[in-house]
Scaffold this motif. Structure first.
Motif, PDB file in Angstrom:
ATOM      1  N   ALA A  33       0.822  -1.209   0.000  1.00 39.93           N
ATOM      2  CA  ALA A  33       0.000   0.000   0.000  1.00 39.93           C
ATOM      3  C   ALA A  33       0.859   1.263   0.000  1.00 39.93           C
ATOM      4  CB  ALA A  33      -0.922   0.006   1.214  1.00 39.93           C
ATOM      5  N   GLU A  34       2.034   1.179   0.607  1.00 38.91           N
ATOM      6  CA  GLU A  34       2.944   2.326   0.614  1.00 38.91           C
ATOM      7  C   GLU A  34       3.484   2.596  -0.782  1.00 38.91           C
ATOM      8  OE1 GLU A  34       5.744   1.105   3.581  1.00 38.91           O
ATOM      9  OE2 GLU A  34       4.574   1.975   5.215  1.00 38.91           O
ATOM     10  N   GLY A  35       3.443   1.578  -1.633  1.00 38.35           N
ATOM     11  CA  GLY A  35       3.860   1.729  -3.026  1.00 38.35           C
ATOM     12  C   GLY A  35       5.354   1.752  -3.211  1.00 38.35           C
ATOM     13  N   ASP A  36       5.758   1.902  -4.464  1.00 41.10           N
ATOM     14  CA  ASP A  36       7.158   2.023  -4.850  1.00 41.10           C
ATOM     15  C   ASP A  36       8.040   0.906  -4.305  1.00 41.10           C
ATOM     16  OD1 ASP A  36       6.586   4.331  -6.271  1.00 41.10           O
ATOM     17  OD2 ASP A  36       6.971   5.622  -4.537  1.00 41.10           O
ATOM     18  N   LEU A  37       7.580  -0.341  -4.447  1.00 38.80           N
ATOM     19  CA  LEU A  37       8.437  -1.459  -4.063  1.00 38.80           C
ATOM     20  C   LEU A  37       9.585  -1.562  -5.056  1.00 38.80           C
ATOM     21  CD1 LEU A  37       6.128  -4.479  -3.168  1.00 38.80           C
ATOM     22  CD2 LEU A  37       7.350  -2.992  -1.620  1.00 38.80           C
ATOM     23  N   SER A  38      10.747  -1.797  -4.528  1.00 43.27           N
ATOM     24  CA  SER A  38      11.895  -2.010  -5.403  1.00 43.27           C
ATOM     25  C   SER A  38      11.745  -3.374  -6.074  1.00 43.27           C
ATOM     26  CB  SER A  38      13.186  -1.977  -4.584  1.00 43.27           C
ATOM     27  OG  SER A  38      13.256  -3.124  -3.747  1.00 43.27           O
ATOM     28  N   PRO A  39      12.473  -3.593  -7.144  1.00 40.89           N
ATOM     29  CA  PRO A  39      12.434  -4.932  -7.754  1.00 40.89           C
ATOM     30  C   PRO A  39      12.834  -6.032  -6.761  1.00 40.89           C
ATOM     31  CG  PRO A  39      13.410  -3.370  -9.279  1.00 40.89           C
ATOM     32  CD  PRO A  39      13.240  -2.651  -7.957  1.00 40.89           C
ATOM     33  N   ALA A  40      13.768  -5.739  -5.882  1.00 39.57           N
ATOM     34  CA  ALA A  40      14.184  -6.728  -4.882  1.00 39.57           C
ATOM     35  C   ALA A  40      13.052  -7.006  -3.889  1.00 39.57           C
ATOM     36  CB  ALA A  40      15.423  -6.239  -4.143  1.00 39.57           C
ATOM     37  N   ASP A  41      12.340  -5.951  -3.474  1.00 36.99           N
ATOM     38  CA  ASP A  41      11.200  -6.144  -2.574  1.00 36.99           C
ATOM     39  C   ASP A  41      10.110  -6.957  -3.250  1.00 36.99           C
ATOM     40  OD1 ASP A  41      12.309  -4.735  -0.450  1.00 36.99           O
ATOM     41  OD2 ASP A  41      11.335  -2.842  -1.009  1.00 36.99           O
ATOM     42  N   ARG A  42       9.846  -6.659  -4.514  1.00 38.15           N
ATOM     43  CA  ARG A  42       8.821  -7.379  -5.266  1.00 38.15           C
ATOM     44  C   ARG A  42       9.203  -8.860  -5.362  1.00 38.15           C
ATOM     45  NH1 ARG A  42       3.651  -6.653  -6.560  1.00 38.15           N
ATOM     46  NH2 ARG A  42       4.066  -4.457  -6.895  1.00 38.15           N
ATOM     47  N   GLU A  43      10.478  -9.125  -5.591  1.00 35.85           N
ATOM     48  CA  GLU A  43      10.959 -10.515  -5.658  1.00 35.85           C
ATOM     49  C   GLU A  43      10.804 -11.196  -4.300  1.00 35.85           C
ATOM     50  OE1 GLU A  43      12.383 -14.089  -6.988  1.00 35.85           O
ATOM     51  OE2 GLU A  43      11.753 -12.357  -8.176  1.00 35.85           O
ATOM     52  N   GLN A  44      11.123 -10.486  -3.210  1.00 31.15           N
ATOM     53  CA  GLN A  44      10.953 -11.063  -1.869  1.00 31.15           C
ATOM     54  C   GLN A  44       9.493 -11.392  -1.603  1.00 31.15           C
ATOM     55  OE1 GLN A  44      12.797  -8.104   0.680  1.00 31.15           O
ATOM     56  NE2 GLN A  44      14.547  -9.462   1.016  1.00 31.15           N
ATOM     57  N   PHE A  45       8.582 -10.516  -2.048  1.00 26.71           N
ATOM     58  CA  PHE A  45       7.155 -10.777  -1.878  1.00 26.71           C
ATOM     59  C   PHE A  45       6.750 -12.042  -2.630  1.00 26.71           C
ATOM     60  CE2 PHE A  45       2.789  -9.992  -3.596  1.00 26.71           C
ATOM     61  CZ  PHE A  45       2.106 -10.255  -2.419  1.00 26.71           C
ATOM     62  N   GLU A  46       7.173 -12.157  -3.869  1.00 26.12           N
ATOM     63  CA  GLU A  46       6.845 -13.339  -4.665  1.00 26.12           C
ATOM     64  C   GLU A  46       7.419 -14.610  -4.022  1.00 26.12           C
ATOM     65  OE1 GLU A  46       4.759 -13.458  -7.215  1.00 26.12           O
ATOM     66  OE2 GLU A  46       4.485 -11.279  -7.251  1.00 26.12           O
ATOM     67  N   GLN A  47       8.641 -14.518  -3.521  1.00 27.87           N
ATOM     68  CA  GLN A  47       9.253 -15.672  -2.852  1.00 27.87           C
ATOM     69  C   GLN A  47       8.476 -16.039  -1.593  1.00 27.87           C
ATOM     70  OE1 GLN A  47      13.397 -14.718  -2.252  1.00 27.87           O
ATOM     71  NE2 GLN A  47      13.886 -14.951  -4.423  1.00 27.87           N
ATOM     72  N   TRP A  48       8.058 -15.019  -0.841  1.00 26.52           N
ATOM     73  CA  TRP A  48       7.286 -15.272   0.375  1.00 26.52           C
ATOM     74  C   TRP A  48       5.971 -15.973   0.028  1.00 26.52           C
ATOM     75  CZ3 TRP A  48       2.463 -13.408   1.854  1.00 26.52           C
ATOM     76  CH2 TRP A  48       2.065 -13.795   3.137  1.00 26.52           C
ATOM     77  N   LEU A  49       5.278 -15.489  -1.003  1.00 27.28           N
ATOM     78  CA  LEU A  49       4.013 -16.122  -1.411  1.00 27.28           C
ATOM     79  C   LEU A  49       4.212 -17.600  -1.718  1.00 27.28           C
ATOM     80  CD1 LEU A  49       2.279 -13.556  -3.803  1.00 27.28           C
ATOM     81  CD2 LEU A  49       1.490 -14.276  -1.550  1.00 27.28           C
ATOM     82  N   ASP A  50       5.318 -17.925  -2.379  1.00 29.14           N
ATOM     83  CA  ASP A  50       5.579 -19.309  -2.795  1.00 29.14           C
ATOM     84  C   ASP A  50       6.224 -20.170  -1.708  1.00 29.14           C
ATOM     85  OD1 ASP A  50       4.574 -18.726  -5.304  1.00 29.14           O
ATOM     86  OD2 ASP A  50       6.546 -18.269  -6.160  1.00 29.14           O
ATOM     87  N   ALA A  51       6.670 -19.554  -0.618  1.00 31.01           N
ATOM     88  CA  ALA A  51       7.455 -20.271   0.388  1.00 31.01           C
ATOM     89  C   ALA A  51       6.633 -21.264   1.211  1.00 31.01           C
ATOM     90  CB  ALA A  51       8.150 -19.285   1.320  1.00 31.01           C
TER      91      ALA A  51
END
Length: 79
Positions: free
Chosen positions: A25-43
């Motif tokens: 919601a805060e927006g402006d996720l870095s590509p690394a943050d976006r990747e961490q989010f995707e990894q967390w979803l799949d973990a």
């Protein structure tokens, strides 16, 4: 960059999902943050449903925050 929410840090999936909702919601996720989010979803199998639940709650509160009754309550609380 702040640390990414993670079930490994002792958080429940719902707690981590709530933190991800805030970060998104805060927006402006870095590509690394976006990747961490995707990894967390799949973990873990609990992460996706937890995120969906947290996002639904987030959206309900977002919609409610614009209601005239809520705005009036916030205004009175600030006086």
């Amino acid at each position: 960059m702040t640390s990414a929410p993670s079930n490994d840090s002792g958080q429940t999936a719902l707690e981590a999902a709530s933190e991800w909702c805030l970060k998104l919601a805060e927006g402006d996720l870095s590509p690394a943050d976006r990747e961490q989010f995707e990894q967390w979803l799949d973990a873990h199998e609990d992460n996706q449903p937890a995120f969906e639940r947290a996002a639904k709650v987030w959206n309900v509160f977002g919609e409610a925050s614009a209601a005239p009754e809520v705005i009036a309550l916030r205004t009175r609380a600030c006086i």
